[in-house]
Design an enzyme around this catalytic site. Structure first.
Site, short mmCIF file in Angstrom:
data_model
loop_
_atom_site.label_atom_id
_atom_site.label_comp_id
_atom_site.label_asym_id
_atom_site.label_seq_id
_atom_site.Cartn_x
_atom_site.Cartn_y
_atom_site.Cartn_z
N ASP A 539 0.83 -1.20 0.00
CA ASP A 539 0.00 0.00 0.00
C ASP A 539 0.88 1.26 0.00
O ASP A 539 2.03 1.23 0.42
CB ASP A 539 -0.90 -0.01 1.23
N GLU A 542 3.37 4.90 -3.79
CA GLU A 542 3.61 5.96 -4.79
C GLU A 542 4.98 6.62 -4.64
O GLU A 542 5.56 6.97 -5.68
CB GLU A 542 2.53 7.04 -4.69
N ASP A 612 -8.14 4.53 -3.87
CA ASP A 612 -9.28 4.77 -2.97
C ASP A 612 -10.39 5.53 -3.69
O ASP A 612 -10.64 6.72 -3.44
CB ASP A 612 -8.82 5.54 -1.74
#
Length: 923
Positions: A539, A542, A612
């Site tokens: 998760d 980035e 999300d």
């Protein structure tokens, strides 16, 4: 040109070889030549062409007097000798290969690509290369831009995953910057048959035929009274304009209140309404680009052009609109929920159309041109260049359930046990974040009061014939032992950004550091891998460092300043985990779920996901082009949070309908996974009618596993793509260029998701030539027409190409629940066709050593004969004997999900060739 076309291939190869050994290393015209390509010294600097084969060429433009190395993070192949010949023509260097003609202007370095019929494929604009000195603090780098001539007839796909609803990027622009919901992959696939890799991991603006983006300036914004001072801003408490606090004139809309809210506002939960006029001095098509962290709405002349009223990371929402010269009334609304607070209003004004790639840092221009000319061949060459996609474990193709978040060992096991009790098929369950003790983010430890025995939990999951992956972040709280170990190796960042994660309270690891990657893997292996977790949910990879350009642009990584490597963070992060598992757990296939990706990431055993996203109809609609464009970059595996991450109550009838439609679509994504925050979205929490539909599509997914797993082998073995924009199969049909809500799932099945509330039907275009079969009814339709397809709530329109073979297996509770001893083969007659059934052990890398089996099925349409070929290869546990039930599809026969009860020809198979005539069954 004519000289090359008239040469026999053997003579051409000989001439190319002699040219490579006879031309001196540096000739009098400033051209250097070696076995991999040519380097030309021009008035502008250095231009270099490197060849990987006759239609894969790397182009480098540099200002440097001495050549820079231009090491690539994405490209793994080495340049090699290809069949090419160099000559001079009209003051240009001309390179001729078997497939391409390439010209380089010796004065400017301008490069142009042509096919052997002389058609322009890609052409740099004259004097279109710009390399400008630029400093970030004391660090010296360059601003990089390359312009190309724009062809308005060309369709362009790829660039990663973006939530803008765009399918064909011709006439659009995008900023490639890794963010939650925004995946930056600087690769484009053209309708002309080529791919291009922009080999620069800096934040990059890509512009295909639109003007340069700029924040709309004060002189173009007028108050409601018509004064050229800006827009009137009204500032309210609350997300929906509950209490007016103050009004003012804002000269432009370009704010970032992440660290400090507007005066008089609390840090979270406020809203703003801007009104006035926008002045246009030149009529034409404008791209109006509101962007916001959280909600934004925009009206021009009373017409709403943007409606994104939900919590979200900062995202651009470009809308193309035709504007006449003069003044146009404008209203823009924004709400801030929590965390970041950024809002901007930009535009792109009409001008001479060009294509441009502009990066915020780099040594010079560096890109690869790949010519298929068929899209699949281009993708295959892309994988040859950047790495092949390894085979996922077979269990990963089943149904996945997860939630933000299961909060205890007991809760997670109860969810799995409930699926088994209700006999709803399931293969995977995910442990999301915050299983760790407070203040121990990055420790990879479990809070003992909630997870008393994690090893026993994983063992119980396996005993229930399921698999599990676990959320692991690159973020570390300060008191963790893992952070101390990484700090000792010099492999961490300490960002100062203090909104989401307070300054001085957290650090992030540096995957550009080889030692850091090794330590990171060892930590998760020792603390999680050894207790049996089956894969990794990486998760926030980035990485989630925040800010407009992001904190990482200022940070010193092990491979240079963050500005130069920004977008490659997920590539290096997943590389460390992939290589680590291959070394530590060599018999277990790597399975990584990641929120970001970069060029070449397919080589790391990764499936990306949508981030999300909000649970709305508009967002569902945008997931389809987002996923298809991601696949068009050559990275084959992607999925979406079914039902949306934010929002959604299974007891709400409106959400039930949305969830069912999203679920039907999700069954035809590479990973089939439910996720979301708030109320759980397990199947049994929905109403009875919805449950029946959901279970139906789970069963269909499991029945299709022989087809899906065989296609996944084709991805690994042949560089194929599973989730396919229509351009990949129908490149000559211009009507598919803009279709964003239909796609091919493997070679045979066209999926047509339903993305409108209360729909009972939807329009479907049947591309190409020949005929299409309705999967649910067996009816046939001629290609090249639009039809109205039944789309009642229990049905997603599915169509199968004429000339297809689809194998379907038994109904199962999980992968491997039943041996595939009886497989239904559906024959969609009309053309000769073939299909290869692939089988192996399911979860090891023995397939790399040839330990697998294949069975070729061939349909001869004229003689109406099916040939089941001799089985090739073997593996431990292989079925020696099995039954194939041959079902020619026609109206009312061989349709839907159920196993055939009639109209089937049963064939016993033991590995030898079988020929089956089924003429009488087709009538």
């Amino acid at each position: 040109m004519m000289f090359r076309k008239e040469l026999p291939k053997a003579i051409f190869i000989l001439l190319s070889f002699f040219a490579s050994i006879c031309l001196p290393a540096e000739d009098t015209n400033g051209i250097e030549k070696d076995s991999s390509g040519i380097t030309i010294h021009t008035n502008k600097g250095i231009t270099k062409l490197e060849f990987f084969d006759d239609c894969v060429v790397r182009v480098i433009h540099s200002n440097a007097i001495k050549e820079t190395s231009f090491d690539s993070l994405a490209i793994k192949a080495e340049p090699k000798f290809a069949d090419w010949h160099l000559n001079t023509e009209d003051g240009k260097s001309v390179v001729q290969t078997e497939s391409l003609k390439i010209t380089v202007d010796k004065s400017t370095g301008r490069v142009r690509f042509f096919d052997n019929a002389g058609n322009t494929l890609l052409s740099e604009k004259n004097n279109g290369t710009t390399i400008t000195d630029f400093s970030i603090g004391s660090y010296q780098t360059n601003l990089i831009e390359q312009k190309f001539n724009f062809d308005h007839k060309e369709a362009l796909y790829g660039l990663g995953q973006h939530q803008n609803g765009v399918m064909n990027y011709s006439g659009h622009s995008i900023v490639l910057q890794q963010k939650n919901k925004e995946i930056a992959v600087p690769v484009v696939l053209s309708s002309k048959g080529y791919m291009m890799i922009w080999d620069n991991p800096a934040v990059t603006k890509v512009n295909f035929g639109v003007g340069l983006e700029e924040v709309i300036p004060q002189k173009k914004l007028l108050s409601p009274k018509g004064r050229k001072v800006g827009l009137k801003g009204e500032y309210f408490k609350g997300r929906n304009f509950e209490e007016l606090v103050f009004s003012r004139i804002d000269s432009k809309i370009d704010f970032n209140w992440s660290s400090k809210p507007p005066k008089g506002m609390s840090r979270n939960n406020y809203s703003i309404r801007w009104t006035g006029w926008i002045e246009v001095t030149k009529a034409g098509e404008y791209s109006i680009i509101p962007s916001a962290d959280d909600g934004v709405r925009l009206w021009i002349d009373g017409k709403m052009i943007t409606d994104q009223w939900q919590t979200q990371p900062e995202t651009q929402f470009p809308a193309n609109i035709q504007l006449d010269k003069g003044r146009h009334r404008i209203k823009m609304e924004y709400f801030q929920g929590e965390f970041d607070a950024a809002v901007r209003l930009s535009w792109q004004v009409p001008q001479e159309p060009v294509t441009s790639w502009s990066s915020k840092a780099g040594d010079g221009v560096d890109y690869c041109f790949i010519y298929g000319p068929q899209p699949d061949k281009s993708v295959k060459k892309y994988r040859n260049l950047t790495g092949q996609a390894p085979l996922f474990p077979k269990w990963s193709w089943g149904f996945w359930q997860c939630k933000e978040r299961y909060k205890s060992q007991q809760e997670l096991l109860e969810i799995l046990e409930k699926y088994r009790e209700l006999e709803i098929p399931l293969d995977g369950i995910i442990q999301d974040w915050q299983y760790w003790p407070n203040g121990q983010w990055g420790s990879h430890k479990f809070a003992s009061e909630r997870y008393p025995d994690p090893a026993a939990m994983v063992e119980k999951i396996h005993n229930l014939n399921a698999h599990t992956i676990i959320s692991v972040w690159p973020r570390f709280d300060l008191e963790t032992e893992n952070l101390a170990e990484l700090e000792k190796a010099g492999a961490v960042y300490a960002p100062v950004y203090d909104n989401v994660y307070p300054a001085g309270k957290t650090k992030w690891y540096d995957p550009f550091n080889p030692k850091g990657r090794e330590l990171y893997w060892n930590q998760i292996y020792e603390q999680l891998g050894k207790i049996g977790f089956d894969g990794w949910w990486l998760d926030a990879c980035e990485a989630e460092l925040g800010g407009d350009w992001g904190e990482m642009n200022k940070l010193n990584t092990a491979q240079g300043i963050g500005a130069e490597v920004y977008n490659a963070y997920p590539l290096l992060h997943t590389s460390g985990v992939y290589k680590g598992q291959r070394n530590s757990m060599p018999s277990k296939r790597v399975y990584i779920l990641a929120r970001a990706a970069y060029t070449g990431q397919q080589r790391n055993g990764v499936v990306a996901w949508s981030g999300d996203v909000q649970g709305t109809w508009d967002v569902l609609k945008k997931q389809i082009p987002a996923g298809l464009n991601f696949a068009a970059t050559g990275i084959p595996y992607w999925n979406t949070d079914i039902g949306g991450f934010f929002g959604g109550d299974p007891k709400d009838p409106e959400y039930q309908q949305l969830f069912v439609r999203w679920f039907q679509y999700g069954a035809f994504c590479p990973m089939f996974r439910v996720h979301g925050t708030g109320n759980g979205k397990e199947v049994w929490r929905f109403d009875e009618a919805s449950q029946e539909i959901l279970v139906r599509y789970i069963n269909l997914r499991y029945r299709l596993l022989p087809y899906i797993y065989s296609v996944s082998w084709k991805v690994t073995n042949n560089g194929y793509t599973m989730m396919r924009p229509l351009i990949m199969d129908f490149p000559k049909d211009r009507k598919v260029y803009e279709i964003s809500d239909q796609y091919m799932f493997g070679p045979s099945i066209m999926v047509c998701p339903v993305v409108s509330k209360d729909a009972e039907s939807r329009n479907v275009y049947l591309p190409g030539e020949g005929e299409w079969y309705n999967f649910w009814t067996g009816e046939k339709y001629s290609a090249g027409q639009a039809i109205v397809a039944d789309a009642s709530i229990n049905r997603i329109p599915l169509f199968v190409r004429r000339g297809s073979i689809i194998p379907l297996g038994p109904k199962m509770q999980y992968v491997g629940h039943k041996p595939a001893s009886e497989i239904e083969l559906r024959i969609y007659a009309g053309d000769d066709t073939s299909f290869t059934l692939y089988e192996d052990q399911g979860d090891s890398y023995n397939y790399e050593k040839g330990v697998y089996s294949t069975i070729d099925f061939s349909w001869q349409d004229n003689s109406e004969k099916l040939i089941i070929g001799r089985r090739k290869g073997s593996y431990p546990g292989m079925l020696e004997n099995r039954t194939f039930k041959i079902v020619p599809v026609k109206k009312g026969a061989g349709t839907g999900i159920s196993f055939p009860q009639q109209d089937a020809s049963e064939v016993r198979y033991s590995g030898s060739t079988k020929e089956i005539g089924i003429k009488s069954m087709l009538n």
